[in-house]
Design an enzyme around this catalytic site. Structure first.
Site, PDB file in Angstrom:
ATOM      1  CD  GLU A  64      -1.675  -2.387   1.486  1.00 42.28           C
ATOM      2  OE1 GLU A  64      -0.550  -2.562   1.987  1.00 42.28           O
ATOM      3  OE2 GLU A  64      -2.476  -3.316   1.276  1.00 42.28           O
ATOM      4  CG  HIS A 133     -10.604  -6.109   7.256  1.00 42.88           C
ATOM      5  ND1 HIS A 133      -9.665  -6.613   8.113  1.00 42.88           N
ATOM      6  CD2 HIS A 133     -10.156  -6.410   6.014  1.00 42.88           C
ATOM      7  CE1 HIS A 133      -8.694  -7.206   7.423  1.00 42.88           C
ATOM      8  NE2 HIS A 133      -8.967  -7.092   6.144  1.00 42.88           N
TER       9      HIS A 133
END
Ligand SMILES: Cc1ncc(C[n+]2csc(CCOP(=O)(O)OP(=O)(O)O)c2C)c(N)n1
Ligand SMILES: [Mg+2]
Lengths: 332, 342
Positions: A64, A133
């Site tokens: 990322e 998440h």
């Protein structure tokens, strides 16, 4: 003649916007994890790789920070990347590039470059995916000058605001609530934009203003419909953009209703509700207030796995109804 | 942990490592646990399909020999960090399936009291510091546990499990470097199942083997067939010995395969049916281990049957325990955000 309007899901609307952007401008390309043959974790990119090829729909490694930096680098040198985070939570891994680089590069270089970058963040709870998440981190990015941060609530806005984001010369961060992806709504065909920085009044009312973001717009509308039977007339303002915020629309609404409630999923403190409340307290609307401002936000906890606890930590329709009923006491 | 006597050891001199190293009883325990992992995940999957468990889960079916082989030489107080695909690691490190099921059902009797679910399964008492929802998130944490071990002189060894996909995160590289410069007792275990979600290692990774990365951090890089229990256990033994001797970390690449999709939303469009079929029918780790045990005379059909039925019972009991356990009270929502202080 008006464009044809069809029912599309929120995810389809985003996909259509990305396809239009790529058709219109060959500099536009997509980057992200598993956005190619997998179609994206939430099937937002779907089969775009079949139409545009792996050169323009690029699967990155699970990197990322590096991936976000590559997108920044491509953006300052002539390309128009749309970068998908698999979950908004993974923005935390890329904060360096988003906050220190993308947001500040134009400023630090005295306007010599721009960073026409779009980043998409599937956000929010409600899927049983637990604490890492399910977060709502939009206010984190909303705190950073140089970024624009939007939260479209409908398929129509998801498409139009994405196209506005691609056309924007600066970095635009789009937070998409995962529970909205399957939601359907009318979406015009072809190119159109919905301006960044402009709130929308989703429902007009006289008694109290609810300023809501993302999925909470729908919950607020549901609550407003329920309270109509009790004679409480609620105005629902969909903020749509949290930076730069459309202050005037909120101020005007509060001047009309004299009562304000903010509803958002992110953790309640130090967030969007604080910002909206303070903005009203600083404005001419302050004098119009007939009751203390109310904030309904997420609990001061990470998102739990257990489904009942998970529901309990974010505002639900009954919570909004109860709080609005309370706030509306003494209206007439 | 050598369990075989001298005479027995001589008769096994030509057999693979674990058959020289462990007693028949210990090896049967390994088979038992490999079945326990498999049936636990099949049970969890079924409960999910029936709507009894929410969220998602990542099954390690096909990777059981890797988890068991790595944990074989670990002592109870040695520690591990695990991944989103962590049920096998958890069981291999000594967890009880009933408390794992309870966690999946979101119950207070679960290892995380219903707060974590599958992706955060842990068993701190047994040295499992937790699965992780963040790819590569556990790798530096393992290095930190290794640092504690060194500073506190506990002698503990720490294993960090992670997947092939994790080797492209910065955290992996930063962590390996620190473990190497400080000679920490850490074993990095890359369970290379060929894919990070839909992305093959060929498409994601510049080196052919993840173990090749070890050279950049001056540590041994060992490749094993992750579906052969003995191979994995042998490599783990060596790495544990090195770590305990204060010689520093090792990177083990355990080449394996996941039979199931990445999670519950995978359409398997990035790999062929033939490939999956090949791994399932020709390289299943439980089948391979079981037939070795049989061939070398450690177990017979009756023994295998006994293990299978004991496991089936344990799974059924575990699910019942989970169903019967209480859900957390909503008023306890603030618990565990901070440490309770008197
Ligand atoms: C930082 C981060 N990025 C992306 C993800 C989403 N994700 C979860 S598992 C996974 C694939 C991981 O692949 P690998 O490391 O090979 O482990 P495997 O799933 O194969 O066991 C991805 C992309 C994540 N959880 N965390
Ligand atoms: Mg993998």
């Amino acid at each position: 003649m008006d464009a044809m309007v069809r029912e599309l899901s929120y995810a389809q609307a985003i996909q259509e916007a990305m396809a239009i952007a790529m058709d219109m401008d060959e500099r536009v390309f997509l980057m992200g994890e598993d956005i190619g043959v997998y179609g994206g974790a939430f099937q937002v990119t779907g089969d775009l790789v079949e139409r545009y090829g792996t050169e323009r729909v690029i699967d990155t490694p699970i990197s990322e920070l590096g991936g976000a930096g590559v997108a920044v680098g491509a953006a300052v040198t002539g390309m128009r990347p749309i970068f998908e985070f698999q979950f908004s939570d993974f923005a935390t891994l890329a904060m360096e590039q988003i906050v220190n680089q993308a947001a500040k590069m134009r400023f630090m270089l005295g306007g010599e470059v721009s960073v026409p970058l779009v980043m998409r963040f599937p956000a929010g709870s409600g899927t049983g995916a637990a604490a890492q998440h399910s977060q709502s981190l939009e206010a984190w990015l909303g705190h950073v000058p140089g970024l624009k941060v939007i939260q479209p609530a409908t398929p129509h806005d998801a498409k139009g605001m994405l196209l506005a984001a691609v056309a924007d010369p600066d970095p635009v961060m789009i937070f998409e609530h995962k529970l909205l992806y399957k939601m359907k709504g009318p979406v015009p065909e072809g190119y159109y934009t919905v301006p960044i920085g402009k709130a929308d009044i989703r429902r007009e009312g006289r008694d109290l203003t609810i300023v809501a973001t993302s999925i909470m717009v729908h919950k607020a509308l549901e609550a407003a419909a329920a309270l109509e039977a009790e004679g409480i007339d609620i105005e629902v303002v969909d903020l749509r953009t949290i930076r730069p915020m459309d202050k005037q629309t909120v101020i005007d609404s509060v001047k009309k209703t004299s009562r304000l409630m903010c509803v958002y999923e992110a953790v309640k403190t130090l967030g969007i509700g604080a910002e909206v409340s303070a903005m009203i307290a600083e404005s001419e609307a302050f004098d119009y207030l007939d009751a203390p401002i109310v904030r309904l936000g997420g609990a001061e906890t990470p998102i739990p796995y257990n489904p009942e606890l998970e529901k309990a930590v974010v505002p639900q329709v009954p919570d909004i109804i109860a709080a609005a009923r309370d706030l509306a006491k003494g209206v007439r | 942990m050598a369990g075989a006597s001298k005479a027995v050891a001589d008769s096994r001199a030509n057999l693979p490592f674990v058959y020289r190293q462990y007693s028949a009883e210990q090896l049967k325990q390994v088979l038992h646990k490999m079945y326990l992992i498999r049936r636990f995940e099949e049970g969890a999957e079924e409960c999910y399909t029936r709507g009894l468990i929410h969220g998602t889960m990542h099954l390690s079916i096909g990777q059981e020999a890797s988890a068991m082989g790595i944990c074989m030489p670990l002592a109870e107080d040695d520690q591990i960090t695990s991944t989103h695909r962590g049920h096998g690691h958890c069981i291999a490190k000594g967890a009880e399936v009933k408390r794992m099921f309870a966690e999946f059902f979101g119950k207070t009797t679960g290892y995380c009291k219903g707060r974590g679910g599958s992706m955060h399964i842990a068993d701190v008492a047994k040295g499992n510091l937790g699965a992780n929802g963040i790819v590569a998130g556990g790798i530096p944490i393992a290095v930190g546990a290794g640092l504690s071990s060194k500073m506190m002189k506990t002698g503990k060894v720490v294993v960090s499990f992670f997947g092939d996909g994790a080797n492209n995160e910065g955290a992996f590289h930063e962590a390996l470097n620190m473990a190497a410069i400080w000679k920490l007792p850490v074993i990095f275990v890359c369970e290379n199942n060929g894919y990070g979600m839909s992305t093959s290692t060929a498409r994601s990774t510049a080196v052919k083997n993840i173990a090749d990365r070890a050279a950049a951090y001056s540590m041994p890089g060992v490749i094993v067939n992750g579906n052969i229990f003995s191979e994995v256990a042998q490599a783990s033994h060596q790495a544990v010995a090195r770590a305990r001797a204060g010689e520093g970390p090792t990177l083990i690449e355990s080449k394996t395969y996941r039979h199931r999709g990445h999670s519950k939303s995978d359409r398997n469009r990035y790999r062929t049916k033939e490939e999956i079929e090949d791994w399932m029918s020709n390289r299943d780790p439980i089948t391979l281990f079981e037939s070795e045990l049989r061939e070398f005379g450690f177990i017979d059909d009756k023994g295998i049957e006994a293990i299978r039925s004991a496991v089936a019972q344990e799974i059924a009991d575990g699910i019942e325990f989970a169903k019967a356990s209480p859900s957390p009270d909503i008023r306890t929502i603030q618990n565990y955000v901070y440490t309770e202080q008197a």
